[in-house]
Every structure is written in C-alpha cells, then in structure tokens.
Design a protein around this motif. Structure first.
Motif, PDB file in Angstrom:
ATOM      1  N   ASN A   1       0.862  -1.186   0.000  1.00 47.20           N
ATOM      2  CA  ASN A   1       0.000   0.000   0.000  1.00 47.20           C
ATOM      3  C   ASN A   1       0.900   1.238   0.000  1.00 47.20           C
TER       4      ASN A   1
ATOM      5  N   GLY B   1      -1.702   5.993   2.156  1.00 42.87           N
ATOM      6  CA  GLY B   1      -1.128   4.732   1.679  1.00 42.87           C
ATOM      7  C   GLY B   1      -0.434   4.005   2.816  1.00 42.87           C
ATOM      8  N   LEU B   2      -1.071   4.009   3.996  1.00 44.12           N
ATOM      9  CA  LEU B   2      -0.431   3.377   5.157  1.00 44.12           C
ATOM     10  C   LEU B   2      -0.692   1.870   5.164  1.00 44.12           C
ATOM     11  N   PHE B   3      -1.952   1.471   5.219  1.00 47.18           N
ATOM     12  CA  PHE B   3      -2.298   0.040   5.146  1.00 47.18           C
ATOM     13  C   PHE B   3      -3.448  -0.143   4.171  1.00 47.18           C
ATOM     14  N   GLY B   4      -3.364  -1.235   3.429  1.00 47.12           N
ATOM     15  CA  GLY B   4      -4.472  -1.617   2.549  1.00 47.12           C
ATOM     16  C   GLY B   4      -4.925  -3.017   2.909  1.00 47.12           C
TER      17      GLY B   4
ATOM     18  N   ALA C   1      -7.977   1.162   0.787  1.00 50.82           N
ATOM     19  CA  ALA C   1      -8.870   1.105   1.964  1.00 50.82           C
ATOM     20  C   ALA C   1      -8.414   2.183   2.919  1.00 50.82           C
ATOM     21  N   PRO C   2      -9.322   2.784   3.672  1.00 48.91           N
ATOM     22  CA  PRO C   2      -8.889   3.712   4.711  1.00 48.91           C
ATOM     23  C   PRO C   2      -8.044   2.930   5.727  1.00 48.91           C
TER      24      PRO C   2
HETATM   25  K     K Z   1      -4.732   2.982   2.750  1.00 47.01           K
END
Ligand code: K
Ligand code: NPW
Length: 478
Positions: A54, A113-116, A146-147
């Motif tokens: 991500n 773009g931290l975690f998907g 995804a948030p």
């Molecule tokens: K994200």
C-alpha cells in the motif's frame, strides 16, 4: 451488480499478475496520481507511506505527483521493508520526508497509503494516535485501496481507521467498503481497475447491489386478475403492536400483492380505514384458510404462547414462509422450531437484524457485526433458508451466494422499517420473484427511497417507515 472480492481472492489475482509489465504497483501509482491531479491539482499533498505495498502504491503515486510539479510531503511512520531505488531517491529529497504528523497538518489533501489489504492485526497506540490526529485535521483524505485501519473484508475498524473522503479501490471492490462500519469510513468509492476488462479474474466472493435489479415478472399482462398476483397472509399484531402488521400489510398492498390478509393476534381492528383493501382477521382464523399462497410471520407478533403455537403451525405447513422479528426470537429459543425450519420442503426466508441474528447464532451482537458476511452465510447453512441480514450494508444470502445492498442510509434507523421491508419482500415473492431476488430488490428500493428522501433532509432525522411506502411503489413502477 458489481463483483466484490475478499483480500485472499485479490492476493491470488495479484500473484497471477506478478510478472505483469508494467508492474501493477506502477499502474496503481499512475492511476492514483491521475485521479488526484484531476481533482486536486495545485494542492499540497501529504502522502502517508506504509511499510508494505500500500505504501509502494503511495510512493509510486508520489513520484508521479512530483513529476507533475505538485508540492508534496511524505510521512513514513513505520520502517519500509523494501525500498526500490527510485523510492529511496524520492524520499531522500530534502524536505520530503516529514517525521511527524505536524508537517502533514499543513497539507491540503492527505493521501493515505499506510495500510491496505495487508492489515493483519490490531493497530497499536502509536498508529491509532497518528490516525486520530490526521482525522482531526479536517482535510480531505483520499485512501488508497482502503482507509488505513479498516478491515476491507469485514468493514470493521481495528480499532480505529481513517475517515476517508474518497477511497480508490485497486483491482476490485471489497465487501468491507459496503457493510458494517465501512460506509462510514470509505466516503465515495472509486474503482480503479488496473487490468484490462478482458483480463482473467477469479469468481467474485459477493456482489454489490448498486442498481435496481430487473424484475420482468412484475410487468402486468392484460389478461390477469387479482388472483394472478397471489394471496398473502401476514401474521402479527399482538396487543400494542397492531401498527407493525398494518405497515407490513399496507406495503404489501401497495407493491402489487393480489390479496392481503392480516392475521392479528389481538384482533382489535376489523378494518384499516386508511387502507381498506386489507382484510383483517384473527390469526387463529386466518391460519385455517386453505387459499393462502404465502405467509409472513413476525411484525408485532410478540412472544406469547399463542404466537409460538402459530409459528409452529406455519412451519409445519407447506406455505412459502417469511420469518421476521419475534418469529425469529421464538425460533432462537426453541431448538425444535429450528429443526422444523431446517427440514421444511417449502421455501423460506428469514430477515433478522443483527441482534436477532446473534440470538439465532448464540453469539453476542458485536460478533455478528464483526463479520456480517460470515454470520449471514452461517445462518443460511444452519437453518437451510434464505437470509436477509439487516443493518448498514444489508446482506442477502442463499445457497447460491451473497450480495450486499449498496443503497440506504442512517435515516432508516427508525421503528417500522423492518415491517415494511417484510411486507415488500413477501409481496414481491408472491408475485413470482424467488425469495432471494425479492429480498435483493426490496432491500435496494427501500434503501433507494431513503436515499432520495435524505437529499431533502440533510441530517436524516425523523424518517417514518410509513412515508416510504409510496416512494417505494414509485420506484417499483419506474
Ligand atoms: K490505505
Ligand atoms: N502486490 C500487487 O501486485 C499489488 C498491490 N496493491 C497494493 O498493495 C496493497 C497490499 O499490500 P501488502 O500486502 O503489502 O499489504 P499492506 O496493506 O501494504 O500492509 C502490509 C504491511 O503492513 C504491516 N502491518 C499489517 N498490519 C499492521 C498493524 N496492525 N500494525 C503495524 N503494521 C502492520 C505488515 O507488517 P508484517 O505483518 O509484515 O509485520 C506489512 O508490512 C493493496 O492494498 C494495494 O494498495 C495493489 O495496488 C495491486 C497491485
């Protein structure tokens, strides 16, 4: 209908295209940058870069934004395991790597773009604090895939997630955008395909009901009469709850059911003066009729012995049967009723809200909400029935698969909505749709009518179920 994919399925798809040229991540970065430039060109972008792919999407996008001359800050709160040389070069640019969230607060748009898909455990407090701080900036947040913090399979925050303004979905839409808390976190969802439409794809795990399903069975022929459209019996209306049965009956009449009987447990009314087409009888009399085509039991039923006896009688009959509300609560407390339902030969559908589903499954309600797809699937298999699980992102499940309703909003959280939904499903089923198709169409038009209403009522306060009956009729006749 839009196909929905669980993360495990998308992982297989990613693996199939691992050698794709250009790499999918480059395609993702380019598409995200194009989307951002179309909407926010000239803004200062604050890009959150996570430790996995991500984050790689975010960096590929950041390079493109920089090449397009955009002002940019990156925040890399967790060490990245693999950093390609162009990414390393990008992050080495002076002023680009922001070490704390303060720099991000100066940006106009946050790119998350931290975690998907790879979120695989609860976030610790250092990350939850960062996400809460970023939410607090009040800036538009564009989430990649995804948030961050939201489980994209189940739609639950773990335990917090960013509240995105927009979510850009890579490769395929995910169920978690549309059910449980997902709708409150994802904002507007935009699908970025990455692969050409002809590319081979795995079977979808679920479908999103995002347009009104076709129902040619509902088109009326000249040569027809009321008997063509069936005789429905709705059982409910115990003392103090007559209104629930009336709502279900009125909705059934106004959605095309041929004849509608109400079998009241407490027969206080002989006629519904506002809907005199309804035929009101004592439940004990109505259940004896031999000309019924379909029964619905639950609206205002109560849990008396008489209600239980009635449920037992209907389960033993060969009538197609919809079970709602207290019929489900009675069912959850009697194993023999469950066995009766499981072994019926006539078709059935149950329409629980999350607490009713939890009672049926012997779980706390939060466990149902933590995995709504699994709960619906489990109910369907255990009770051998079609299922409509209410709540944000209503789920329709039968042995052929799962769909999630994409319409509706929080204004529907009012008493009586379940009653009109029961009346609607029963009526459409009576007129020739399969139970699951009746459930899908009903959930969609019910939600759609509420969405139309919400356009004129911004906060969504005070929507009464009875107000939706006519708009639903209009939608069915479009
Ligand atoms: K994200
Ligand atoms: N591959 C491709 O072709 C394509 C990929 N695409 C993109 O890749 C994304 C998926 O990438 P991904 O699998 O690397 O997962 P991602 O969401 O980056 O997170 C994994 C990292 O997070 C970490 N981590 C997890 N939970 C954590 C926690 N609670 N707290 C702290 N850390 C935690 C985890 O750590 P680990 O478990 O390894 O210790 C790992 O380092 C997908 O959503 C899409 O954006 C698409 O563009 C299509 C093409």
């Amino acid at each position: 209908m839009t196909p929905l994919y669980l993360s495990a399925t998308l992982r297989r798809l990613e693996a199939d295209y691992a050698q794709h040229e250009p790499p999918l991540i480059e395609l993702a970065g380019k598409s995200i940058a194009q989307w951002l430039l179309a909407r926010y060109r000239g803004s200062r972008f604050g890009v959150l870069v996570g430790p996995g792919n991500n984050g790689a999407d975010a960096l590929a996008c950041a390079r493109r934004l920089r090449e397009a001359g955009q002002a940019l800050h990156c925040l890399v709160p967790l060490a990245r395991k693999a950093l390609s040389s162009p990414d390393a070069a990008l992050l080495a640019l002076s002023g680009l790597q922001v070490v704390d969230s303060a720099g991000l607060s100066e940006c106009d748009v946050i790119v998350d773009g931290l975690f998907g898909l790879g979120l695989n455990r609860r976030l610790d407090t250092s990350i939850t604090g960062l996400l809460e701080a970023i939410d607090g900036f009040g800036k538009p947040i564009v989430a990649i895939d995804a948030p961050s913090g939201l489980d994209s399979d189940r739609g639950v925050p773990s335990p917090v997630a960013l509240h995105a303004t927009h979510t850009l979905s890579m490769l395929g839409a995910k169920p978690g955008y549309y059910t449980a808390a997902g709708r409150d976190y994802c904002g507007e969802v935009h699908l970025i395909e990455l692969l050409p439409p002809t590319a081979a794809r795995p079977a979808a795990d679920a479908q999103l009901i995002d347009t009104q399903p076709n129902a040619p069975q509902l088109h009326r022929q000249h040569v027809s009469h009321k008997g063509t459209y069936g005789t429905l019996a709705i059982f409910g209306g115990s003392a103090g709850m007559t209104g629930a049965a009336l709502l279900a009956g009125r909705m059934a009449a106004k959605s095309g059911a041929g004849k509608v009987y109400l079998g009241l447990l407490d027969p206080v009314l002989g006629v519904d003066v506002l809907q005199p087409e309804l035929m009101l009888q004592a439940a004990t009399d109505l259940v004896k009729r031999s000309d019924l085509d379909l029964a619905a039991i639950g609206p205002g039923l109560g849990r008396s012995q008489a209600a239980q006896a009635l449920l037992q009688q209907l389960l033993a009959s060969d009538l197609p049967l919809l079970l709602d509300a207290d019929a489900l609560n009675l069912l959850s407390s009697a194993a023999e009723l469950q066995q009766q339902l499981r072994t019926r030969t006539a078709p059935s559908i149950i329409t629980p809200h999350p607490a009713e589903a939890a009672r049926l499954l012997g779980l706390p309600t939060n466990k149902v909400q933590e995995d709504r797809l699994a709960a619906a699937r489990e109910l369907q298999a255990r009770l051998n029935t079609a299922v409509l699980l209410k709540g944000s992102g209503t789920i329709c499940a039968d042995c052929a698969g799962i769909s999630i309703n994409g319409s509706g909003n929080g204004a529907l959280a009012t008493a009586g909505q379940g009653d009109i939904l029961s009346g609607l499903i029963a009526s459409l089923w009576l007129q020739g749709l399969s139970p699951i198709d009746a459930a899908r169409l009903s959930a969609f038009v019910h939600g759609h009518a509420a969405d139309d209403w919400r356009m004129q009522h911004r906060n969504g306060l005070g929507l009464c179920a009875s107000e939706l009956i006519e708009p639903i009729r209009t939608l069915l006749n479009r």
